[in-house]
Design a protein around this motif. Structure first.
Motif, PDB file in Angstrom:
ATOM      1  N   PRO A   1       0.872  -1.264  -0.045  1.00 42.97           N
ATOM      2  CA  PRO A   1      -0.170   0.000   0.030  1.00 42.97           C
ATOM      3  C   PRO A   1       0.788   1.350   0.092  1.00 42.97           C
ATOM      4  CG  PRO A   1      -0.251  -1.340   2.210  1.00 42.97           C
ATOM      5  CD  PRO A   1       0.701  -2.043   1.112  1.00 42.97           C
TER       6      PRO A   1
ATOM      7  N   ARG B   1      -5.005  -0.617  -2.829  1.00 49.06           N
ATOM      8  CA  ARG B   1      -6.406  -0.158  -1.982  1.00 49.06           C
ATOM      9  C   ARG B   1      -7.575  -0.875  -2.897  1.00 49.06           C
ATOM     10  NH1 ARG B   1      -2.955   4.026  -0.167  1.00 49.06           N
ATOM     11  NH2 ARG B   1      -3.739   5.335  -2.071  1.00 49.06           N
TER      12      ARG B   1
ATOM     13  N   HIS C   1     -10.344  -3.394  -1.810  1.00 53.70           N
ATOM     14  CA  HIS C   1     -11.799  -3.275  -1.648  1.00 53.70           C
ATOM     15  C   HIS C   1     -12.495  -3.968  -2.667  1.00 53.70           C
ATOM     16  CE1 HIS C   1     -10.175   0.263   0.730  1.00 53.70           C
ATOM     17  NE2 HIS C   1     -11.485   0.213   1.371  1.00 53.70           N
TER      18      HIS C   1
END
Length: 436
Positions: free
Chosen positions: A19, A28, A32
């Motif tokens: 990240p 990210r 998600h």
């Protein structure tokens, strides 16, 4: 028997970027669930998006193109497209079998190339018979393309096949939504040049899809077990029963795009512009919720339970929509919104369960052939759906909506019994797909 594509499944590929690194934003998005990890699954999703973007634009404006730009009467356009749809159903099983034997990636690329050529030929169409011939070729290639794609989806599914298939469906619906906006622009321009760009753009989308598919790894054919017949899918009567039930349930797709608009305009006091809003709600829900709705649907038993729940959801949705007739405008709007929401929930559950049964009940060595059979069921009912829905929902009114909801419920309740029957060993064989 191998299940869930274990023989040729590509393993999950971990993300190589943390990240905090250069790819942190991408990581990210992957975390998600907005993007897939780098690798063949993302490549297939990209190909699916491109393919549906072009097809979505064309499907939503094809009838206008043929009547306004080519100059064919509406009756001839409807007849030609209906004949094309029927002829297209014939190619799925034989081409699927070729994909099983020769490798699905190469056959998929070939069918995409044929689709591109057939679509480009539409710019030369000026007579009914030439139009019908080209449409039949287009539909044949399209059906063959989907049958060849089936083994690729299963082979690349990874360790979470239900989640991957749900992601693909969300991607396809997003592309279809963007395509709808582009189609609206073309129809608004209403010029010959705009319609030609529409057709040639769709042809180019097939070419682009084939190029992206060429980046996928080759999937070697799964060896055929001794004693397996050449046309095993057509002889598998238990799978055919599941296919027939799925075909009946698949008529829900015509409810929102055919029956509902005509119901809103001709039988309720809801404003006419609400036709687009109701379809938009359905699209947004599918894009956002399909992956979540597929969680836990990773076996035949869970897929059957999802179908049962979808039957209840369809009954609730169609009942609410049917009861909107005769109510004040905003009461009708509220009931239709609730009905579309419930109907879409049923659609999400049915799609997740359908994907699981389609692949899990089919033997690994015959995925293409079985995919062709499964699509035949939904394709055949899609041809008959407008006539049935016109009679039940539009001519019969509110009782007809309740009747159709009841039909979906009966199918949903029957599926768990049919699945348990399909899992039982055939004489001299073993049970199929009991696990995912």
């Amino acid at each position: 028997m191998l299940t869930a594509g274990a023989a040729n499944r590509v393993p999950d590929e971990p993300s190589t970027e943390g990240p905090g690194g250069p790819g942190g934003g991408e990581s990210r998005l992957v975390a998600h669930g907005i993007l897939l990890e780098r690798g063949p699954r993302r490549t297939l999703a990209t190909a699916s998006f491109i393919n549906m973007l072009g097809s979505g634009v064309f499907m939503l404006s094809a009838a206008v193109f043929f009547t306004r730009s080519v100059g064919l009467p509406v009756s001839q356009v409807g007849l030609g497209m209906g004949l094309g749809a029927l002829v297209g159903l014939l190619s799925g099983v034989p081409v699927g079998r070729i994909a099983d034997r020769r490798g699905p990636r190469e056959i998929y690329m070939l069918t995409l190339t044929v689709q591109a050529i057939a679509m480009a030929m539409l710019v030369l169409v000026h007579t009914f018979w030439l139009f019908t011939a080209v449409i039949c070729l287009t539909e044949l290639a399209g059906s063959a393309s989907q049958a060849a794609r089936g083994p690729i989806v299963r082979g690349l599914a990874g360790e979470q096949p239900a989640r991957f298939r749900a992601y693909l469906r969300s991607v396809v619906n997003l592309a279809s939504s963007i395509g709808a906006l582009l189609a609206a622009l073309v129809v608004q321009l209403d010029t010959h040049a705009a319609y030609l760009c529409l057709v040639l753009g769709n042809a180019l989308s097939f070419v682009a899809t084939a190029v992206v598919v060429g980046r996928l790894p080759a999937l070697p054919p799964v060896p055929t077990p001794p004693g397996a017949g050449r046309w095993s899918a057509l002889k598998d009567y238990r799978y055919m029963v599941i296919t027939a039930l799925d075909g009946i349930m698949s008529m829900h797709g015509s409810v929102l795009v055919f029956a509902l608009p005509l119901w809103i305009v001709g039988h309720t006091d809801a404003p006419r512009w609400f036709v687009g809003t109701s379809v938009l709600l359905n699209t947004i829900m599918v894009v956002v919720l399909q992956v979540r709705a597929s969680r836990g649907i990773d076996s035949n038993a869970s897929a059957a339970r999802a179908w049962r729940r979808s039957g209840w959801a369809f009954l609730a949705g169609l009942s609410l929509i049917g009861l909107a007739s005769g109510l004040p405008a905003w009461s009708a709007v509220l009931l239709i919104l609730l009905g579309v929401g419930a109907h879409t929930l049923g659609e999400l559950l049915h799609a997740a369960g359908s994907f699981e049964l389609r692949y899990n009940l089919a033997p690994a060595h015959a995925q293409g052939q079985y995919s062709g059979v499964f699509r035949f069921g939904s394709g055949l009912t899609s041809v008959a759906a407008p006539s049935l829905l016109a009679w039940a929902c539009l001519d019969a009114g509110t009782p007809g909506w309740l009747l159709m909801g009841g039909l979906f419920l009966v199918v949903g309740l029957a599926v768990p019994h049919a699945v348990r029957w399909a899992e039982q060993p055939h004489p001299g064989g073993t049970a199929r797909g009991a696990t995912s």
